[in-house]
Design an enzyme around this catalytic site. Structure first.
Site, PDB file in Angstrom:
ATOM      1  N   LYS A  13       0.823  -1.220   0.000  1.00  0.00           N
ATOM      2  CA  LYS A  13       0.000   0.000   0.000  1.00  0.00           C
ATOM      3  C   LYS A  13       0.859   1.273   0.000  1.00  0.00           C
ATOM      4  O   LYS A  13       0.483   2.250  -0.638  1.00  0.00           O
ATOM      5  CB  LYS A  13      -1.057   0.004   1.105  1.00  0.00           C
ATOM      6  CG  LYS A  13      -0.549  -0.023   2.515  1.00  0.00           C
ATOM      7  CD  LYS A  13      -1.732  -0.136   3.473  1.00  0.00           C
ATOM      8  CE  LYS A  13      -1.290   0.014   4.918  1.00  0.00           C
ATOM      9  NZ  LYS A  13      -0.213  -0.924   5.329  1.00  0.00           N
ATOM     10  N   ARG A  88      -6.641   2.490  11.013  1.00  0.00           N
ATOM     11  CA  ARG A  88      -6.326   1.098  11.320  1.00  0.00           C
ATOM     12  C   ARG A  88      -7.334   0.492  12.296  1.00  0.00           C
ATOM     13  O   ARG A  88      -7.209  -0.676  12.644  1.00  0.00           O
ATOM     14  CB  ARG A  88      -4.935   1.009  11.928  1.00  0.00           C
ATOM     15  CG  ARG A  88      -3.832   0.916  10.881  1.00  0.00           C
ATOM     16  CD  ARG A  88      -2.519   1.044  11.622  1.00  0.00           C
ATOM     17  NE  ARG A  88      -1.457   0.220  11.119  1.00  0.00           N
ATOM     18  CZ  ARG A  88      -0.512   0.650  10.284  1.00  0.00           C
ATOM     19  NH1 ARG A  88      -0.551   1.863   9.790  1.00  0.00           N
ATOM     20  NH2 ARG A  88       0.466  -0.152   9.942  1.00  0.00           N
ATOM     21  N   ARG A 122      11.959  -6.187   2.637  1.00  0.00           N
ATOM     22  CA  ARG A 122      11.678  -4.776   2.394  1.00  0.00           C
ATOM     23  C   ARG A 122      12.852  -3.897   2.821  1.00  0.00           C
ATOM     24  O   ARG A 122      13.493  -4.150   3.838  1.00  0.00           O
ATOM     25  CB  ARG A 122      10.429  -4.338   3.172  1.00  0.00           C
ATOM     26  CG  ARG A 122      10.200  -2.824   3.067  1.00  0.00           C
ATOM     27  CD  ARG A 122       8.800  -2.455   3.325  1.00  0.00           C
ATOM     28  NE  ARG A 122       8.432  -2.642   4.728  1.00  0.00           N
ATOM     29  CZ  ARG A 122       7.204  -2.399   5.180  1.00  0.00           C
ATOM     30  NH1 ARG A 122       6.261  -1.987   4.365  1.00  0.00           N
ATOM     31  NH2 ARG A 122       6.929  -2.594   6.445  1.00  0.00           N
ATOM     32  N   ARG A 152      13.878  -1.197   8.079  1.00  0.00           N
ATOM     33  CA  ARG A 152      13.146  -0.616   9.210  1.00  0.00           C
ATOM     34  C   ARG A 152      13.318  -1.483  10.454  1.00  0.00           C
ATOM     35  O   ARG A 152      13.292  -2.701  10.366  1.00  0.00           O
ATOM     36  CB  ARG A 152      11.654  -0.521   8.877  1.00  0.00           C
ATOM     37  CG  ARG A 152      11.320   0.672   8.033  1.00  0.00           C
ATOM     38  CD  ARG A 152       9.905   0.644   7.536  1.00  0.00           C
ATOM     39  NE  ARG A 152       8.932   0.175   8.514  1.00  0.00           N
ATOM     40  CZ  ARG A 152       7.620   0.174   8.299  1.00  0.00           C
ATOM     41  NH1 ARG A 152       7.140   0.624   7.153  1.00  0.00           N
ATOM     42  NH2 ARG A 152       6.801  -0.274   9.210  1.00  0.00           N
ATOM     43  N   ARG A 163       3.358  -7.683  14.611  1.00  0.00           N
ATOM     44  CA  ARG A 163       2.493  -6.730  13.912  1.00  0.00           C
ATOM     45  C   ARG A 163       1.329  -7.424  13.236  1.00  0.00           C
ATOM     46  O   ARG A 163       0.208  -6.914  13.227  1.00  0.00           O
ATOM     47  CB  ARG A 163       3.302  -5.958  12.855  1.00  0.00           C
ATOM     48  CG  ARG A 163       4.134  -4.863  13.485  1.00  0.00           C
ATOM     49  CD  ARG A 163       5.311  -4.507  12.632  1.00  0.00           C
ATOM     50  NE  ARG A 163       4.940  -3.919  11.365  1.00  0.00           N
ATOM     51  CZ  ARG A 163       5.718  -3.963  10.288  1.00  0.00           C
ATOM     52  NH1 ARG A 163       6.852  -4.613  10.305  1.00  0.00           N
ATOM     53  NH2 ARG A 163       5.334  -3.370   9.196  1.00  0.00           N
TER      54      ARG A 163
HETATM   55  P1  ADP Z   1       3.211  -1.000   7.901  1.00  0.00           P
HETATM   56  O1  ADP Z   1       1.912  -0.736   7.211  1.00  0.00           O
HETATM   57  O2  ADP Z   1       4.231  -1.543   7.007  1.00  0.00           O
HETATM   58  O3  ADP Z   1       3.075  -1.758   9.178  1.00  0.00           O
HETATM   59  P2  ADP Z   1       3.460   1.839   8.681  1.00  0.00           P
HETATM   60  O4  ADP Z   1       4.611   2.617   8.194  1.00  0.00           O
HETATM   61  O5  ADP Z   1       2.115   2.160   8.173  1.00  0.00           O
HETATM   62  O6  ADP Z   1       3.860   0.340   8.383  1.00  0.00           O
HETATM   63  O7  ADP Z   1       3.409   1.890  10.280  1.00  0.00           O
HETATM   64  C1  ADP Z   1       4.532   1.621  11.086  1.00  0.00           C
HETATM   65  C2  ADP Z   1       4.110   1.600  12.548  1.00  0.00           C
HETATM   66  O8  ADP Z   1       3.613   2.898  12.916  1.00  0.00           O
HETATM   67  C3  ADP Z   1       2.972   0.629  12.860  1.00  0.00           C
HETATM   68  O9  ADP Z   1       3.454  -0.669  13.111  1.00  0.00           O
HETATM   69  C4  ADP Z   1       2.336   1.303  14.084  1.00  0.00           C
HETATM   70  O10 ADP Z   1       3.070   1.019  15.252  1.00  0.00           O
HETATM   71  C5  ADP Z   1       2.488   2.780  13.769  1.00  0.00           C
HETATM   72  N1  ADP Z   1       1.292   3.325  13.075  1.00  0.00           N
HETATM   73  C6  ADP Z   1       1.235   3.771  11.796  1.00  0.00           C
HETATM   74  N2  ADP Z   1      -0.011   4.192  11.477  1.00  0.00           N
HETATM   75  C7  ADP Z   1      -0.764   4.006  12.593  1.00  0.00           C
HETATM   76  C8  ADP Z   1      -2.138   4.215  12.895  1.00  0.00           C
HETATM   77  N3  ADP Z   1      -3.010   4.696  11.976  1.00  0.00           N
HETATM   78  N4  ADP Z   1      -2.564   3.913  14.150  1.00  0.00           N
HETATM   79  C9  ADP Z   1      -1.722   3.440  15.070  1.00  0.00           C
HETATM   80  N5  ADP Z   1      -0.422   3.185  14.837  1.00  0.00           N
HETATM   81  C10 ADP Z   1       0.071   3.467  13.625  1.00  0.00           C
END
Ligand code: ADP
Ligand code: ZN
Length: 206
Positions: A13, A88, A122, A152, A163
């Site tokens: 995404k 989320r 990744r 990361r 996760r």
């Molecule tokens: P991915 O989709 O690959 O897990 P993201 O870059 O979207 O990675 O998010 C990395 C981390 O940031 C998540 O694992 C979470 O801890 C936090 N995070 C990101 N977006 C949100 C959200 N909308 N609500 C809560 N935590 C978030």
């Protein structure tokens, strides 16, 4: 064009958000990127978020929603935007719904085995933020800009598993968008251009 991209980590995404935003000249709003930028700049927000991210947990809604509220107030969001990684959960979806009227919520689906395989390979570009993949690098550098790449912290195998368990998108979020008649689903392919064609078929109708 006001869009949210839903999907598990590794579904592509973030990659699709980058492609859409380039083609349609829209701001890309990634809550994960905002948290990572805050961690890199050692802000208070970054310190708070990091503790959750390192454990593979969601950052609390209060913090997450406040950064989204701030971001949406910036003038570049007037013409539209692509959300990546937000919402989320249902509370986040409802908060967003109070602020904007979305055109589409697009789920980028991917099976669990494939997610683990992709996330372990990744890489991220330090220079341009491009989310990339070990197999796409050119001489070990970002295939887009030649920048250095890194893995990361939360793409370590143990955190990936945490996760997937802790951050499974609740069905109620999907139902929320289905009820509004704006939900679409596609299945991620192994080729980002092919996946984009599927996404773009939805966007072209807007
Ligand atoms: P991915 O989709 O690959 O897990 P993201 O870059 O979207 O990675 O998010 C990395 C981390 O940031 C998540 O694992 C979470 O801890 C936090 N995070 C990101 N977006 C949100 C959200 N909308 N609500 C809560 N935590 C978030
Ligand atoms: Zn790059």
């Amino acid at each position: 064009m006001k869009i949210v991209l839903l999907g598990p980590p590794g579904s592509g995404k973030g990659t699709q958000a980058h492609i859409i935003c380039e083609k349609y000249n829209l701001p890309h709003i990634s809550t994960g990127d905002i948290f990572r930028a805050n961690i890199a700049n050692q802000t208070e927000l970054g310190k708070k978020a990091k503790a959750y991210m390192d454990q593979g947990s969601l950052v609390p809604d209060e913090l997450t929603i406040s950064i989204v509220v701030d971001r949406l107030q910036q003038p570049d969001c007037e013409k539209g935007f692509v959300f990546d990684g937000f919402p989320r959960n249902l509370a986040q979806a409802k908060e967003l719904d109070k602020m904007v009227t979305l055109d589409k919520a697009i789920m980028i689906h991917l099976d669990d085995e494939e997610i683990i395989n992709r996330l372990s390979k990744r890489r991220m570009c330090r220079a341009c933020g491009n989310p990339t993949h070990m197999d796409w690098l050119v001489d070990g550098k970002c295939e887009k800009c030649g920048g250095d790449v890194y893995q990361r912290d939360d793409d370590a195998p143990e955190t990936i598993k945490a996760r997937l368990v802790k951050q499974k998108l609740p069905q109620e979020v999907i139902d929320f968008y289905k009820d509004k008649g704006i939900y679409e689903q596609i299945t991620s392919t192994n080729n980002k251009e092919d996946t984009f064609k599927l996404v773009d078929e939805i966007l072209k109708k807007l």
